[in-house]
Design a protein around this motif. Structure first.
Motif, short mmCIF file in Angstrom:
data_model
loop_
_atom_site.label_atom_id
_atom_site.label_comp_id
_atom_site.label_asym_id
_atom_site.label_seq_id
_atom_site.Cartn_x
_atom_site.Cartn_y
_atom_site.Cartn_z
N ALA A 1 0.82 -1.23 0.00
CA ALA A 1 0.00 0.00 0.00
C ALA A 1 0.85 1.27 0.00
N ARG A 2 2.11 1.13 0.44
CA ARG A 2 2.97 2.33 0.51
C ARG A 2 3.11 3.03 -0.82
N SER A 3 3.08 2.25 -1.91
CA SER A 3 3.23 2.90 -3.23
C SER A 3 1.87 3.08 -3.92
N GLY A 4 0.78 2.83 -3.19
CA GLY A 4 -0.54 2.96 -3.82
C GLY A 4 -1.25 4.24 -3.43
N ASN A 5 -2.36 4.49 -4.14
CA ASN A 5 -3.17 5.67 -3.88
C ASN A 5 -4.43 5.23 -3.10
N PRO A 6 -4.58 5.70 -1.86
CA PRO A 6 -5.71 5.23 -1.03
C PRO A 6 -7.08 5.69 -1.51
N THR A 7 -7.10 6.65 -2.46
CA THR A 7 -8.41 7.09 -2.96
C THR A 7 -8.70 6.54 -4.37
N ALA A 8 -7.83 5.67 -4.85
CA ALA A 8 -7.95 5.20 -6.24
C ALA A 8 -9.18 4.33 -6.47
N VAL A 9 -9.52 3.48 -5.51
CA VAL A 9 -10.66 2.57 -5.71
C VAL A 9 -11.70 2.86 -4.62
N LYS A 10 -12.93 3.04 -5.07
CA LYS A 10 -14.00 3.35 -4.10
C LYS A 10 -14.45 2.05 -3.44
N LEU A 11 -14.34 1.99 -2.14
CA LEU A 11 -14.71 0.76 -1.42
C LEU A 11 -15.68 1.10 -0.28
N PRO A 12 -16.54 0.14 0.09
CA PRO A 12 -17.54 0.45 1.14
C PRO A 12 -16.96 0.54 2.55
N ARG A 13 -17.66 1.29 3.38
CA ARG A 13 -17.29 1.42 4.80
C ARG A 13 -18.55 1.12 5.62
N LEU B 1 -2.18 -9.71 -12.66
CA LEU B 1 -2.53 -8.41 -12.07
C LEU B 1 -1.44 -7.37 -12.28
N ASP B 2 -1.88 -6.15 -12.54
CA ASP B 2 -0.95 -5.03 -12.70
C ASP B 2 -0.49 -4.59 -11.30
N PRO B 3 0.82 -4.62 -11.03
CA PRO B 3 1.31 -4.28 -9.68
C PRO B 3 0.86 -2.90 -9.21
N ALA B 4 0.74 -1.94 -10.13
CA ALA B 4 0.31 -0.59 -9.73
C ALA B 4 -1.14 -0.62 -9.26
N PHE B 5 -1.96 -1.43 -9.93
CA PHE B 5 -3.36 -1.54 -9.53
C PHE B 5 -3.48 -2.26 -8.19
N VAL B 6 -2.65 -3.30 -8.00
CA VAL B 6 -2.65 -4.01 -6.72
C VAL B 6 -2.28 -3.06 -5.59
N ALA B 7 -1.31 -2.19 -5.84
CA ALA B 7 -0.89 -1.22 -4.82
C ALA B 7 -2.03 -0.25 -4.50
N ASP B 8 -2.72 0.23 -5.55
CA ASP B 8 -3.86 1.14 -5.33
C ASP B 8 -4.97 0.45 -4.55
N LEU B 9 -5.23 -0.80 -4.92
CA LEU B 9 -6.30 -1.55 -4.26
C LEU B 9 -5.94 -1.82 -2.80
N ALA B 10 -4.69 -2.19 -2.57
CA ALA B 10 -4.24 -2.45 -1.19
C ALA B 10 -4.35 -1.18 -0.35
N ALA B 11 -3.93 -0.05 -0.92
CA ALA B 11 -3.98 1.22 -0.19
C ALA B 11 -5.43 1.63 0.07
N SER B 12 -6.30 1.42 -0.92
CA SER B 12 -7.71 1.79 -0.76
C SER B 12 -8.38 0.90 0.28
N PHE B 13 -8.03 -0.38 0.27
CA PHE B 13 -8.58 -1.32 1.26
C PHE B 13 -8.13 -0.92 2.67
N GLN B 14 -6.84 -0.70 2.81
CA GLN B 14 -6.28 -0.33 4.12
C GLN B 14 -6.97 0.93 4.66
N GLU B 15 -7.16 1.90 3.77
CA GLU B 15 -7.78 3.16 4.19
C GLU B 15 -9.23 2.93 4.64
N ALA B 16 -9.93 2.04 3.93
CA ALA B 16 -11.32 1.76 4.29
C ALA B 16 -11.40 1.12 5.66
N VAL B 17 -10.51 0.15 5.95
CA VAL B 17 -10.51 -0.50 7.26
C VAL B 17 -10.20 0.53 8.35
#
Ligand code: KG4
Ligand code: ZN
Length: 356
Positions: free
Chosen positions: A200-212, A249-265
Motif C-alpha cells: 500500500a505504501r506505493s498505492g493511492n488510497p483514494t484510487a478505488v471506491k470501497l464500502p465502509r 494483475l498489474d502491480p500498480a493496480f494491486v498497490a492502489d487496491l491495497a492502499a484503498s482497502f487499508q484506508e477503508a478499514v
C-alpha cells in the motif's frame, strides 16, 4: 513465605505463535505493573504460509515441538531459574482449542511440579493490558479499549484490567482476518496485514471506491466481509466466482487496491472508536492486537486522540501482535487471589456470554 519480587512465567499458545515470557512483579496482595524480564515468540508463519492461513492441526503440533526451547530461552534471557518462579500464567481463551491445550498442559505441569499458583488469563484482556505494560508509570484504566486482531475487532468500556464490558464488535470477519483474506485475493503473502501495508505504501488510497460498513450507524458494530467482496469485484472476480489469477494483475493496480482497502478499514476503526469515546465520555483509549501494528492505523488513531484530547495508549509492535508478556495481567489476578484450579480447561470462544 518467600520475600522480594515474584517471578512469573507467562505462556501464550492461542493461535500460531508459541510464546513465553518472564515477568517480575509485586507479591500478593500488592498491586503493581510487572516488569518484562524476557519475552520470546517463536513464529510459525513459515509453516502456514503456503496455505494462506493458520492450519489448526499444524499449529498445535508445532507448539508441541517449539514449546520447551521457547520456555528455556525465556528463562535464560530473564536470568531466572525454574525453581525461582512464583507463579505460572497461561492464556486459556479465546483461541484455537488444540493450540490452547498445549500451552495449558505445559502450564499445569509446571505449576504442579513446582507447587506454585496457576493463573488463567483472557487473551483479549491481555491484548489491552499490553498498554499498561508499555506505559508502566501511567494508569491506563478506565479507558475505551479497542482490540483489533486476526480473530477479533471489539470495543470495550474497561473499568479496570479485569473489568472490560463489551460495547460492540464485528458481525463477520475481524479486521486482521480481512487483511489476511484480501492479501490472499491479491496474491500477497501471509500474514496479510504486513504485506498489504508494504504494498500500500506505493498505492493511492483514494484510487478505488470501497464500502465502509456501519459508518453512519449508531451501533458500535464492524463488518468487513462486504469490503473483502468489494475488493474481489474490483479485480473483476465477480463473474468467475473466484479471484482472477494473481499473475496477470498489474502491480500498480494491486498497490492502489491495497492502499484503498487499508484506508477503508482504518476509516471504520477510527470512526467507531470515536463513537465509543463520545458515547462513554471516557478520556483514555487503549489499543491492542496485531492490526494495531499497522502504520497508517497508528497515524490515524493518534490524530483522533489528539483531536478529541484523549490520552492514547498504543503498545510498541512487539506487544501488539501475540506475545506472552501480555499474560502479565495475571499479576492483577494474583492480587485478588484469583488463582485457577488444576482442572481448568481451555475455551475456544469468549468466556462471558454476550461478549462480542
Ligand atoms: O493479535 P494477533 O497477533 O493474533 C490474533 O490474536 O489474532 O493479530 C494477528 C493479525 C493478523 O490478521 C495480521 O494480518 C494482522 O494482525 N496484522 C496486521 C499488521 N501486522 C499484523 N494488520 C495490518 N497491518 C499490520 N502491519
Ligand atoms: Zn491475539
Amino acid at each position: 513465605m518467600p520475600q522480594g519480587p515474584l517471578f512469573l512465567l507467562a505462556i501464550e499458545t492461542s493461535c500460531d505463535e508459541t510464546a513465553a515470557a518472564v515477568l517480575e512483579g509485586p507479591r500478593t496482595p500488592v498491586r503493581g505493573v510487572p516488569r518484562i524480564r524476557s519475552s520470546v515468540v517463536a513464529s510459525q508463519i513459515g509453516l502456514h504460509q503456503r496455505f494462506g492461513g493458520v492450519v489448526p492441526e499444524i499449529a498445535s503440533r508445532a507448539h508441541v515441538t517449539q514449546f520447551l526451547p521457547v520456555v528455556d530461552e525465556a528463562l535464560r534471557l530473564a536470568e531466572v531459574r525454574l525453581e525461582e518462579l512464583g507463579a505460572i500464567a497461561v492464556a486459556t481463551h479465546p483461541g484455537l482449542v488444540g493450540s490452547l491445550v498445549v500451552g495449558l498442559t505445559v502450564a499445569k505441569t509446571l505449576a504442579m511440579s513446582l507447587d506454585i499458583p496457576l493463573v488463567a488469563v483472557d487473551h483479549l484482556e491481555g491484548h489491552l493490558y499490553a498498554c499498561q505494560l508499555a506505559y508502566p508509570d501511567r494508569e491506563v484504566y478506565p479507558c475505551v479499549g479497542l482490540v483489533v486482531s486476526g480473530g477479533h475487532s471489539s470495543l470495550y468500556h474497561c473499568r479496570g484490567p479485569l473489568d472490560c464490558e463489551p460495547l460492540g464488535g464485528t458481525i463477520d470477519d475481524a479486521a486482521g482476518e480481512a487483511f489476511d483474506k484480501v492479501a490472499a485475493i491479491l496474491g500477497l503473502g501471509y500474514p496479510g496485514g504486513p504485506e498489504i501495508e508494504r504494498v500500500a505504501r506505493s498505492g493511492n488510497p483514494t484510487a478505488v471506491k470501497l464500502p465502509r460498513s456501519f459508518l453512519h450507524d449508531d451501533r458500535l458494530a464492524f463488518s468487513f466481509s462486504g469490503l473483502k467482496t468489494a475488493v474481489l469485484y474490483a479485480l473483476g472476480g465477480i463473474n468467475s466466482r473466484k479471484p482472477p489469477s494473481t499473475e496477470t494483475l498489474d502491480p500498480a493496480f494491486v498497490a492502489d487496491l491495497a492502499a484503498s482497502f487499508q484506508e477503508a478499514v482504518v476509516d471504520v476503526l477510527v470512526a467507531k472508536t470515536r463513537q465509543a469515546i463520545e458515547m462513554t465520555g471516557l478520556t483514555k483509549l487503549g489499543i491492542g492486537g496485531g492490526v494495531a501494528a499497522n502504520t497508517r492505523f497508528r497515524e490515524r488513531i493518534k490524530a483522533l486522540a489528539a483531536k478529541l484530547g484523549v490520552e492514547l495508549f498504543i503498545p510498541p509492535l512487539s506487544l501488539c501482535t501475540d506475545n506472552a508478556a501480555m499474560a502479565g495481567i495475571a499479576f492483577e489476578k494474583l492480587a485478588i487471589g484469583d488463582v485457577a484450579e488444576l482442572d481448568v480447561d481451555v475455551q475456544a470462544g469468549l468466556v462471558r456470554p454476550g461478549r462480542p
